[in-house]
Design a protein around this motif. Structure first.
Motif, PDB file in Angstrom:
ATOM      1  N   GLN A 319       0.833  -1.208   0.000  1.00 39.46           N
ATOM      2  CA  GLN A 319       0.000   0.000   0.000  1.00 39.46           C
ATOM      3  C   GLN A 319       0.870   1.262   0.000  1.00 39.46           C
ATOM      4  O   GLN A 319       0.634   2.189  -0.784  1.00 39.46           O
ATOM      5  CB  GLN A 319      -0.905   0.004   1.231  1.00 39.46           C
ATOM      6  N   TYR A 320       1.880   1.260   0.846  1.00 43.76           N
ATOM      7  CA  TYR A 320       2.753   2.433   0.934  1.00 43.76           C
ATOM      8  C   TYR A 320       3.447   2.714  -0.406  1.00 43.76           C
ATOM      9  O   TYR A 320       3.633   3.866  -0.805  1.00 43.76           O
ATOM     10  CB  TYR A 320       3.798   2.222   2.037  1.00 43.76           C
ATOM     11  N   ASN A 321       3.826   1.641  -1.099  1.00 40.84           N
ATOM     12  CA  ASN A 321       4.533   1.783  -2.370  1.00 40.84           C
ATOM     13  C   ASN A 321       3.656   2.354  -3.485  1.00 40.84           C
ATOM     14  O   ASN A 321       4.165   2.709  -4.555  1.00 40.84           O
ATOM     15  CB  ASN A 321       5.118   0.432  -2.812  1.00 40.84           C
ATOM     16  N   LEU A 322       2.349   2.423  -3.246  1.00 41.92           N
ATOM     17  CA  LEU A 322       1.477   3.038  -4.241  1.00 41.92           C
ATOM     18  C   LEU A 322       1.775   4.532  -4.393  1.00 41.92           C
ATOM     19  O   LEU A 322       1.507   5.127  -5.442  1.00 41.92           O
ATOM     20  CB  LEU A 322       0.009   2.861  -3.839  1.00 41.92           C
ATOM     21  N   ILE A 323       2.330   5.132  -3.344  1.00 39.95           N
ATOM     22  CA  ILE A 323       2.629   6.566  -3.384  1.00 39.95           C
ATOM     23  C   ILE A 323       3.934   6.768  -4.138  1.00 39.95           C
ATOM     24  O   ILE A 323       5.016   6.464  -3.642  1.00 39.95           O
ATOM     25  CB  ILE A 323       2.712   7.163  -1.972  1.00 39.95           C
ATOM     26  N   ASP A 324       3.825   7.278  -5.341  1.00 40.50           N
ATOM     27  CA  ASP A 324       4.976   7.467  -6.215  1.00 40.50           C
ATOM     28  C   ASP A 324       5.644   8.811  -5.921  1.00 40.50           C
ATOM     29  O   ASP A 324       4.952   9.824  -5.746  1.00 40.50           O
ATOM     30  CB  ASP A 324       4.512   7.412  -7.676  1.00 40.50           C
ATOM     31  N   PRO A 325       6.979   8.849  -5.857  1.00 41.03           N
ATOM     32  CA  PRO A 325       7.652  10.117  -5.567  1.00 41.03           C
ATOM     33  C   PRO A 325       7.371  11.206  -6.599  1.00 41.03           C
ATOM     34  O   PRO A 325       7.341  12.390  -6.259  1.00 41.03           O
ATOM     35  CB  PRO A 325       9.136   9.741  -5.538  1.00 41.03           C
ATOM     36  N   ASP A 326       7.150  10.816  -7.852  1.00 44.61           N
ATOM     37  CA  ASP A 326       6.843  11.815  -8.876  1.00 44.61           C
ATOM     38  C   ASP A 326       5.486  12.468  -8.615  1.00 44.61           C
ATOM     39  O   ASP A 326       5.306  13.661  -8.866  1.00 44.61           O
ATOM     40  CB  ASP A 326       6.851  11.169 -10.274  1.00 44.61           C
ATOM     41  N   TYR A 327       4.549  11.671  -8.108  1.00 42.45           N
ATOM     42  CA  TYR A 327       3.238  12.215  -7.748  1.00 42.45           C
ATOM     43  C   TYR A 327       3.395  13.261  -6.641  1.00 42.45           C
ATOM     44  O   TYR A 327       2.816  14.343  -6.705  1.00 42.45           O
ATOM     45  CB  TYR A 327       2.311  11.085  -7.294  1.00 42.45           C
ATOM     46  N   VAL A 328       4.198  12.918  -5.634  1.00 43.74           N
ATOM     47  CA  VAL A 328       4.406  13.833  -4.510  1.00 43.74           C
ATOM     48  C   VAL A 328       5.079  15.116  -4.999  1.00 43.74           C
ATOM     49  O   VAL A 328       4.659  16.229  -4.651  1.00 43.74           O
ATOM     50  CB  VAL A 328       5.261  13.169  -3.407  1.00 43.74           C
ATOM     51  N   PHE A 329       6.122  14.956  -5.814  1.00 42.61           N
ATOM     52  CA  PHE A 329       6.812  16.149  -6.314  1.00 42.61           C
ATOM     53  C   PHE A 329       5.874  17.041  -7.132  1.00 42.61           C
ATOM     54  O   PHE A 329       5.903  18.272  -6.989  1.00 42.61           O
ATOM     55  CB  PHE A 329       8.019  15.778  -7.175  1.00 42.61           C
ATOM     56  N   ASP A 330       5.064  16.437  -7.979  1.00 45.27           N
ATOM     57  CA  ASP A 330       4.144  17.234  -8.803  1.00 45.27           C
ATOM     58  C   ASP A 330       3.219  18.081  -7.931  1.00 45.27           C
ATOM     59  O   ASP A 330       2.922  19.237  -8.251  1.00 45.27           O
ATOM     60  CB  ASP A 330       3.317  16.320  -9.713  1.00 45.27           C
ATOM     61  N   LYS A 331       2.764  17.504  -6.812  1.00 47.51           N
ATOM     62  CA  LYS A 331       1.894  18.251  -5.893  1.00 47.51           C
ATOM     63  C   LYS A 331       2.667  19.387  -5.216  1.00 47.51           C
ATOM     64  O   LYS A 331       2.157  20.501  -5.068  1.00 47.51           O
ATOM     65  CB  LYS A 331       1.313  17.312  -4.835  1.00 47.51           C
ATOM     66  N   ILE A 332       3.892  19.089  -4.798  1.00 45.42           N
ATOM     67  CA  ILE A 332       4.718  20.120  -4.167  1.00 45.42           C
ATOM     68  C   ILE A 332       4.994  21.251  -5.159  1.00 45.42           C
ATOM     69  O   ILE A 332       4.919  22.438  -4.813  1.00 45.42           O
ATOM     70  CB  ILE A 332       6.048  19.515  -3.657  1.00 45.42           C
ATOM     71  N   GLU A 333       5.292  20.876  -6.396  1.00 44.97           N
ATOM     72  CA  GLU A 333       5.561  21.882  -7.427  1.00 44.97           C
ATOM     73  C   GLU A 333       4.333  22.761  -7.668  1.00 44.97           C
ATOM     74  O   GLU A 333       4.429  23.997  -7.747  1.00 44.97           O
ATOM     75  CB  GLU A 333       5.968  21.199  -8.727  1.00 44.97           C
ATOM     76  N   GLU A 334       3.180  22.128  -7.777  1.00 44.22           N
ATOM     77  CA  GLU A 334       1.930  22.861  -8.000  1.00 44.22           C
ATOM     78  C   GLU A 334       1.661  23.851  -6.875  1.00 44.22           C
ATOM     79  O   GLU A 334       1.321  25.019  -7.112  1.00 44.22           O
ATOM     80  CB  GLU A 334       0.786  21.854  -8.123  1.00 44.22           C
ATOM     81  N   MET A 335       1.832  23.401  -5.637  1.00 37.76           N
ATOM     82  CA  MET A 335       1.593  24.267  -4.488  1.00 37.76           C
ATOM     83  C   MET A 335       2.660  25.358  -4.386  1.00 37.76           C
ATOM     84  O   MET A 335       2.356  26.500  -4.032  1.00 37.76           O
ATOM     85  CB  MET A 335       1.555  23.437  -3.201  1.00 37.76           C
ATOM     86  N   SER A 336       3.898  25.007  -4.695  1.00 39.72           N
ATOM     87  CA  SER A 336       4.988  25.977  -4.608  1.00 39.72           C
ATOM     88  C   SER A 336       4.757  27.146  -5.562  1.00 39.72           C
ATOM     89  O   SER A 336       4.975  28.310  -5.205  1.00 39.72           O
ATOM     90  CB  SER A 336       6.331  25.305  -4.924  1.00 39.72           C
ATOM     91  N   LYS A 337       4.327  26.845  -6.771  1.00 43.10           N
ATOM     92  CA  LYS A 337       4.074  27.901  -7.756  1.00 43.10           C
ATOM     93  C   LYS A 337       2.970  28.835  -7.286  1.00 43.10           C
ATOM     94  O   LYS A 337       2.964  30.022  -7.613  1.00 43.10           O
ATOM     95  CB  LYS A 337       3.702  27.278  -9.100  1.00 43.10           C
ATOM     96  N   LYS A 338       2.070  28.295  -6.486  1.00 46.53           N
ATOM     97  CA  LYS A 338       0.933  29.090  -6.024  1.00 46.53           C
ATOM     98  C   LYS A 338       1.243  29.899  -4.775  1.00 46.53           C
ATOM     99  O   LYS A 338       0.774  31.034  -4.618  1.00 46.53           O
ATOM    100  CB  LYS A 338      -0.248  28.166  -5.769  1.00 46.53           C
ATOM    101  N   PHE A 339       2.071  29.333  -3.888  1.00 49.95           N
ATOM    102  CA  PHE A 339       2.211  29.952  -2.567  1.00 49.95           C
ATOM    103  C   PHE A 339       3.594  30.506  -2.242  1.00 49.95           C
ATOM    104  O   PHE A 339       3.750  31.193  -1.227  1.00 49.95           O
ATOM    105  CB  PHE A 339       1.807  28.951  -1.482  1.00 49.95           C
ATOM    106  N   ILE A 340       4.605  30.210  -3.058  1.00 52.02           N
ATOM    107  CA  ILE A 340       5.932  30.761  -2.792  1.00 52.02           C
ATOM    108  C   ILE A 340       6.203  31.910  -3.750  1.00 52.02           C
ATOM    109  O   ILE A 340       6.192  31.722  -4.965  1.00 52.02           O
ATOM    110  CB  ILE A 340       7.026  29.679  -2.921  1.00 52.02           C
TER     111      ILE A 340
END
Length: 342
Positions: A319-340
Motif C-alpha cells: 500500500q505504501y509503495n502506491l505513493i509514487d515520488p513523482d506524484y508527490v513532487f508534482d503536488k509540491i511543485e503545483e503548491m509551490s508555484k501558487k504559494f511561494i
C-alpha cells in the motif's frame, strides 16, 4: 471562571486539541484557561493567545506515581470551575477525582472508567476530523452557554524569536532570496517513514527543479537517521543538516522562516500548519488523512495510498509503495508555484 484542559499526548495531538482552549477563550473572554501537557511539548504553548498557563508534567512525574499525584493535587487546589479530560485514561482522570467540586467534569465515555466525570462524551461517529472530534467534548456546555467554536489551531511566536532564528539560518548558509523548504524525512514511528530512496528522489527534484534549499531537522534521537539519509546524496549542495534545534519551540522558529514544509505526516507537520506555512504530507497506510489532515485546504494538503491506487489485497508495504515520488513532487511543485513568492 477558571478552566483546566488536560492533554497527555505527543506534539500533533497537543496542537490539534488546543482548539478547545481557543474555543473556551472566545466563549468566555475573561476566563483563565490552563493547559496540561508533557514537559517537552509545553514550550510550544508559551505566549499562546488562548492559553493563560501551561502546566508541565515532567518525565520524573510521569514515572513516579507519588510525585504525579502530588502534582495533580497541587494543580487542582486552584478550584477549577470546568475540568476537561481529553485523554480520559485512569491516569488523567486523577484531575477530576481531585476536582469533584467542579461544576463541569467532562471526559470520554469508556468502559469501567470515568466515574468522576459528570458529563461523559460518546465517541463521535460524525466527526469530520480530529479537531472536530476534540471540539465535540464541549457539547455539555451548550446546555448553559452559547459556545463560540474555533477550529483553527495556532502557535504564537514573537518577532524576536523569528528574527533570532533567521540570523542563525543565515549563518548556516541559507539564502532567503531563494525558496526554503523543510523536510520531515523521519518519523517518531518507524512504520510512518516513507521509503528513503523515494524521499531522496523528491528532495533532489525540489532542489534541482524548483531551485529550493532543503533543511533536514531532527531531535537528538533522530540525528543518526538523518545523517545517514543525508549521506545518501552525492551532491549535497543546498541541503542543510547544520541548523540545530534544542527544543520543539526552536523547531517552530525554523519552520516559521521556511517557505514550505513537506515529508512524513506527524507532529512537525501539524506545527507547520499551526504557523500557516504551506505543507504537503505523506500519510502511511496506518494514518488516516481524513482524521489527521484537520482543516485541510489549498495551503495544507497530503496524500495517502488510497488516493493513488487500489489498496485491496495489498500488504502494508504494498500500500505504501502506491505513493509514487513523482506524484508527490508534482503536488509540491503545483503548491509551490501558487504559494511561494520570491
Amino acid at each position: 471562571m477558571k478552566i483546566l484542559v488536560v492533554r497527555f499526548k505527543q506534539i500533533g495531538d497537543a496542537i490539534l486539541s488546543s482548539v478547545i482552549c481557543n474555543t473556551l477563550k472566545r466563549t468566555f473572554p475573561d476566563v483563565e484557561v490552563d493547559y496540561v501537557v508533557y514537559e517537552h511539548i509545553s514550550p510550544l504553548f508559551e505566549n499562546h493567545k488562548y492559553i493563560d498557563n501551561v502546566i508541565s508534567i515532567t518525565k520524573e512525574e510521569q514515572k513516579n506515581p507519588f510525585k504525579y499525584i502530588g502534582k495533580v493535587w497541587k494543580v487542582t487546589r486552584k478550584k477549577y470551575d470546568i475540568v476537561i479530560d481529553i485523554m480520559s485514561t485512569p491516569k488523567s482522570e486523577v484531575f477530576t477525582l481531585f476536582s469533584l467540586g467542579s461544576r463541569y467534569r467532562i471526559g470520554r465515555r469508556k468502559p469501567k472508567r470515568g466515574y468522576t466525570y459528570n458529563y461523559k462524551i460518546e465517541e463521535p461517529r460524525d466527526a469530520k476530523d480530529k479537531v472536530d472530534k476534540f471540539l465535540k467534548m464541549l457539547k455539555p456546555l451548550e446546555q448553559e452557554y452559547k459556545v463560540i467554536y474555533d477550529n483553527n489551531y495556532v502557535i504564537t511566536l514573537t518577532s524576536e524569536e523569528k528574527s533570532q532564528m533567521r540570523k542563525r539560518m543565515l549563518d548556516a548558509g541559507v539564502n532567503f532570496s531563494r525558496p526554503v523548504y523543510i523536510c520531515a524525512a523521519n518519523s517518531r514511528r518507524e512504520s510512518k517513514i516513507y521509503n528513503t530512496e523515494k524521499m531522496k528522489k523528491i528532495v533532489e527534484r525540489v532542489r534541482d527543479e524548483l531551485k529550493g534549499q532543503v533543511i533536514f531537522f531532527y531531535s537528538p534521537d533522530e540525528k543518526d537517521f538523518i545523517m545517514k539519509f543525508y549521506e545518501k546524496f552525492e551532491d549535497k549542495k543546498d541541503l542543510f543538516v547544520n541548523i540545530n534545534t534544542k527544543s520543539i519551540r526552536e523547531l517552530a522558529m525554523v519552520i516559521s522562516n521556511c517557505d514550505f514544509f513537506f515529508g512524513n505526516e506527524g507532529g512537525p507537520r501539524h506545527l507547520a500548519q499551526s504557523l500557516d506555512i504551506p505543507s504537503f504530507a505523506i500519510f502511511s497506510p496506518s494514518a488516516s488523512k481524513k482524521e489527521w489532515l484537520s482543516n485541510a485546504n489549498e495551503r495544507h494538503q497530503g496524500v495517502e495510498p488510497g488516493d493513488v491506487g487500489n489498496c485491496e489485497g495489498l500488504d502494508y508495504n504494498g500500500q505504501y509503495n502506491l505513493i509514487d515520488p513523482d506524484y508527490v513532487f508534482d503536488k509540491i511543485e503545483e503548491m509551490s508555484k501558487k504559494f511561494i513568492v520570491k
